[in-house]
Design a protein around this motif. Sequence first.
Motif, PDB file in Angstrom:
ATOM      1  N   ASP A 139       0.809  -1.218   0.000  1.00  9.12           N
ATOM      2  CA  ASP A 139       0.000   0.000   0.000  1.00  9.12           C
ATOM      3  C   ASP A 139       0.839   1.264   0.000  1.00  9.12           C
ATOM      4  O   ASP A 139       0.292   2.363  -0.063  1.00  9.12           O
ATOM      5  N   GLY A 140       2.175   1.141   0.046  1.00 10.04           N
ATOM      6  CA  GLY A 140       3.000   2.336  -0.097  1.00 10.04           C
ATOM      7  C   GLY A 140       2.872   2.960  -1.476  1.00 10.04           C
ATOM      8  O   GLY A 140       3.153   4.148  -1.651  1.00 10.04           O
ATOM      9  N   ILE A 141       2.429   2.183  -2.492  1.00 12.91           N
ATOM     10  CA  ILE A 141       2.231   2.720  -3.848  1.00 12.91           C
ATOM     11  C   ILE A 141       0.869   3.396  -3.951  1.00 12.91           C
ATOM     12  O   ILE A 141       0.755   4.567  -4.336  1.00 12.91           O
ATOM     13  N   THR A 142      -0.185   2.682  -3.587  1.00 14.99           N
ATOM     14  CA  THR A 142      -1.534   3.239  -3.760  1.00 14.99           C
ATOM     15  C   THR A 142      -1.839   4.324  -2.740  1.00 14.99           C
ATOM     16  O   THR A 142      -2.724   5.149  -2.967  1.00 14.99           O
ATOM     17  N   GLU A 143      -1.137   4.351  -1.599  1.00 13.36           N
ATOM     18  CA  GLU A 143      -1.382   5.367  -0.580  1.00 13.36           C
ATOM     19  C   GLU A 143      -0.295   6.435  -0.555  1.00 13.36           C
ATOM     20  O   GLU A 143      -0.082   7.089   0.456  1.00 13.36           O
ATOM     21  N   ALA A 144       0.394   6.613  -1.671  1.00 11.20           N
ATOM     22  CA  ALA A 144       1.330   7.736  -1.804  1.00 11.20           C
ATOM     23  C   ALA A 144       0.539   9.035  -1.984  1.00 11.20           C
ATOM     24  O   ALA A 144      -0.547   9.047  -2.593  1.00 11.20           O
ATOM     25  N   PHE A 145       1.040  10.152  -1.442  1.00 15.90           N
ATOM     26  CA  PHE A 145       0.343  11.431  -1.481  1.00 15.90           C
ATOM     27  C   PHE A 145       1.229  12.479  -2.142  1.00 15.90           C
ATOM     28  O   PHE A 145       2.461  12.458  -2.027  1.00 15.90           O
ATOM     29  N   ASP A 146       0.544  13.391  -2.862  1.00 20.88           N
ATOM     30  CA  ASP A 146       1.260  14.523  -3.441  1.00 20.88           C
ATOM     31  C   ASP A 146       1.235  15.688  -2.443  1.00 20.88           C
ATOM     32  O   ASP A 146       0.625  15.596  -1.377  1.00 20.88           O
ATOM     33  N   PRO A 147       1.911  16.794  -2.720  1.00 22.02           N
ATOM     34  CA  PRO A 147       1.925  17.920  -1.765  1.00 22.02           C
ATOM     35  C   PRO A 147       0.547  18.485  -1.461  1.00 22.02           C
ATOM     36  O   PRO A 147       0.362  19.134  -0.433  1.00 22.02           O
ATOM     37  N   ASP A 148      -0.454  18.249  -2.323  1.00 20.73           N
ATOM     38  CA  ASP A 148      -1.811  18.753  -2.088  1.00 20.73           C
ATOM     39  C   ASP A 148      -2.642  17.802  -1.245  1.00 20.73           C
ATOM     40  O   ASP A 148      -3.817  18.076  -0.989  1.00 20.73           O
ATOM     41  N   GLY A 149      -2.073  16.668  -0.832  1.00 22.58           N
ATOM     42  CA  GLY A 149      -2.810  15.724  -0.001  1.00 22.58           C
ATOM     43  C   GLY A 149      -3.653  14.740  -0.777  1.00 22.58           C
ATOM     44  O   GLY A 149      -4.458  14.021  -0.184  1.00 22.58           O
ATOM     45  N   GLN A 150      -3.508  14.645  -2.104  1.00 22.75           N
ATOM     46  CA  GLN A 150      -4.273  13.700  -2.901  1.00 22.75           C
ATOM     47  C   GLN A 150      -3.576  12.342  -2.904  1.00 22.75           C
ATOM     48  O   GLN A 150      -2.347  12.262  -2.938  1.00 22.75           O
ATOM     49  N   GLU A 151      -4.390  11.277  -2.914  1.00 23.21           N
ATOM     50  CA  GLU A 151      -3.864   9.917  -2.865  1.00 23.21           C
ATOM     51  C   GLU A 151      -3.677   9.366  -4.267  1.00 23.21           C
ATOM     52  O   GLU A 151      -4.452   9.650  -5.181  1.00 23.21           O
ATOM     53  N   TYR A 152      -2.620   8.540  -4.450  1.00 25.74           N
ATOM     54  CA  TYR A 152      -2.327   7.942  -5.755  1.00 25.74           C
ATOM     55  C   TYR A 152      -3.474   7.027  -6.172  1.00 25.74           C
ATOM     56  O   TYR A 152      -4.001   7.153  -7.274  1.00 25.74           O
ATOM     57  N   GLY A 153      -3.873   6.074  -5.347  1.00 27.84           N
ATOM     58  CA  GLY A 153      -5.073   5.282  -5.549  1.00 27.84           C
ATOM     59  C   GLY A 153      -4.912   4.132  -6.525  1.00 27.84           C
ATOM     60  O   GLY A 153      -3.984   4.053  -7.342  1.00 27.84           O
ATOM     61  N   ASN A 154      -5.866   3.179  -6.450  1.00 27.72           N
ATOM     62  CA  ASN A 154      -5.859   1.994  -7.318  1.00 27.72           C
ATOM     63  C   ASN A 154      -6.188   2.342  -8.764  1.00 27.72           C
ATOM     64  O   ASN A 154      -5.669   1.719  -9.698  1.00 27.72           O
ATOM     65  N   HIS A 155      -7.067   3.316  -8.971  1.00 32.52           N
ATOM     66  CA  HIS A 155      -7.467   3.656 -10.333  1.00 32.52           C
ATOM     67  C   HIS A 155      -6.275   4.183 -11.134  1.00 32.52           C
ATOM     68  O   HIS A 155      -6.079   3.805 -12.308  1.00 32.52           O
ATOM     69  N   ARG A 156      -5.474   5.034 -10.535  1.00 34.44           N
ATOM     70  CA  ARG A 156      -4.301   5.563 -11.232  1.00 34.44           C
ATOM     71  C   ARG A 156      -3.305   4.431 -11.527  1.00 34.44           C
ATOM     72  O   ARG A 156      -2.670   4.399 -12.588  1.00 34.44           O
TER      73      ARG A 156
END
Length: 685
Positions: free
Chosen positions: A616-633
């Motif tokens: 989950d370190g891949i799907t739960e990575a966050f950008d500086p705006d607080g958005q999550e990478y997610g499964n869809h991406r």
Amino acid sequence: MLLRTRITLIVGTALVLTVLGLGGASLLREQLLQQRLTATAVAGQTALWNEMLATESQRLEQSLQSLKAQPGFLQALYSADRATIAQALTHAHVLIGPQEPLALMGVISAGSEPIVFGTEPPRPLLDAVSLDRALGGEGVSGLRMVAGSTPVMIAAHTLPGSTYPIVLVLGRHAEHGLQRFAQRSATSAHLIDLHGTLLGSTDSNLWQRLQITSSPRIATYQQHQDKDHTYTLNSTPVTDLSGHPAGALVTLADNTHEASTRQFLDRMALISTSLLMLTVLLGLYVYLGKNFRTLDNAIAALQALARGDARVRLQHAGNDEIGRIAQAVVVFRHSAEELTASRSLRERVRRRQERLIHTQLQQLADATDMTSREEVLELLHNGEPHQGSAASEDEEQLRHLAAVMGSLTQRIIGQHQRLSTMIVELREALVTKTRLAGLEQELQIAAQVQLSILPRHLTVDSRVQIDCHITPAREVGGDFYDYFVIDAEHLGFVIADVSGKGVPAALFMAITRTLLKATAVFVTAPASCIRKLNDLLATENEQMMFVTIFYGVLHLPTGRVTYVNAGHNPPYLLRLGTTTPLPRTDGIAVAVSDGFVYDEGVVDLAPGDKLFLYTDGITEAFDPDGQEYGNHRLEQVLQPLAAPHCTAQATNETVLADVHRFERGAPQADDITCLCLQYQGDTSH
């Protein structure tokens, strides 16, 4: 306040402190006695419990001998004839059931299913260690938790069989032993498991009424109050027939009479001590009042002399205290005359001293910081006394110099304290810096050791291609991957994520990886392997840590993958331009609950198909705006990579590069781990 009153208060305070000291010493002595009593009670209860176990084992041994003497019983055991065995039990008066003399009976053979009487459905009668001991010919007896909640006294004997040895097991419910134990100890006996759940009791109403919470792993001796009754609780840990902790034996004894007698004696001692102290203080106050009357007269004479009345005379003279006071008055009158004569001389000396003090204060002001120096000099130059009498001017000048010296002293003390504090803080900072440097170096070494245990050889078989990557969020992490050859036709691969971060997660990761790899060599089926791993980790898991695991076994000739998903993110199957997550197997994380049965899933890989495993370190990575990478991406990135010509290494590099672009320099929140497996098929043709 009169002197005699102060003396009385001082003596009273001393008496109170003495009584408190004696009380504290008595309390300490009572605590030491309580500790000895606890050790004695626990030892006695343990000895009585062991004696009860021996008695129960002897009764079961007698029942075993009676059964073996029944005609045809042994032949029925060898042929597994349940009807004949039940008939032999009836003839031998060995009745099975919770309310009967015996709780259960079982026949265990290494070559067939066990036969169990007394439990529905049948439950395991012996654990693996005890069964091995019994099959080895050793007599086994002791306490056993059947189905984890039924305490049974077990006795087992081994009988020779035609093909395999047969273990004959008899069990007697622990309630019978508890009743006998309660009669012997004149208490109410209770048996609890390791979770504090009541398994057996001779007085369940008393247990529920007292609402006792006792640690089953620690010997305890304490008092409990129930309305007008006082009970003594004695808790002793007990073990099962394998020597493992099984729970605790708790006894409750009614000590109401002893407790009430002790409370009565304590109250009487307190009342007697208080009355004695009051009597002593009252007698002391009366005695001092009588003897201080002459001293009061001497004080009145001194007050008259202070007003200038030299006619006063003391009526008492002698060598006692009052006589010495009269002599002191004569000396005082002579000293006053000499004081008037020398006043002018002292006045000149005082003025010279004032000038010297003024000069010294200026020198001290120059030694302070700039702000304090200006303030002190201003006080020295602006403190001229007002016009008035010479005496008042002198007093005011001395008062002014004293104020300046006091202010300067406080400033110098404050400056010295600030410098001392800064030196201490600097020393502590240097020590802390040295320690942090050592810890940082140790963490770097730990990170290198952790990465060194992960596999580095990417080619294990020509029929499969594997690429792996791990980036810990801290110096050490809790993620890991592994792949290894089980035999000539099977390849095991795994990815896992331990709860938490840092050093505890890294240690738990190393233990999990070692146990999994050691178990997989002997247990090929993934479900059985993960179940065994779960039982090993869940035992004595005091820190309540857990790990999510995806473990699969690839059959190299056919490409069939048998897998178990224990609470982990489902991997993606990349096949001919399609990206599909593998179906879950509804398994919980490992080390959460022992005894959990895991289900398996199956997927057939064609040549060129890939499996992408990740944490989950891949799907739960966050950008500086607080958005999550997610499964869809992640699925959008994997979609164009689902082609046979795209290698496993290229797949991992593409996904990791997209995650880093998405983070845009934001701090990594969790460990990032991925494993890509591409099945090549049989490349020999």
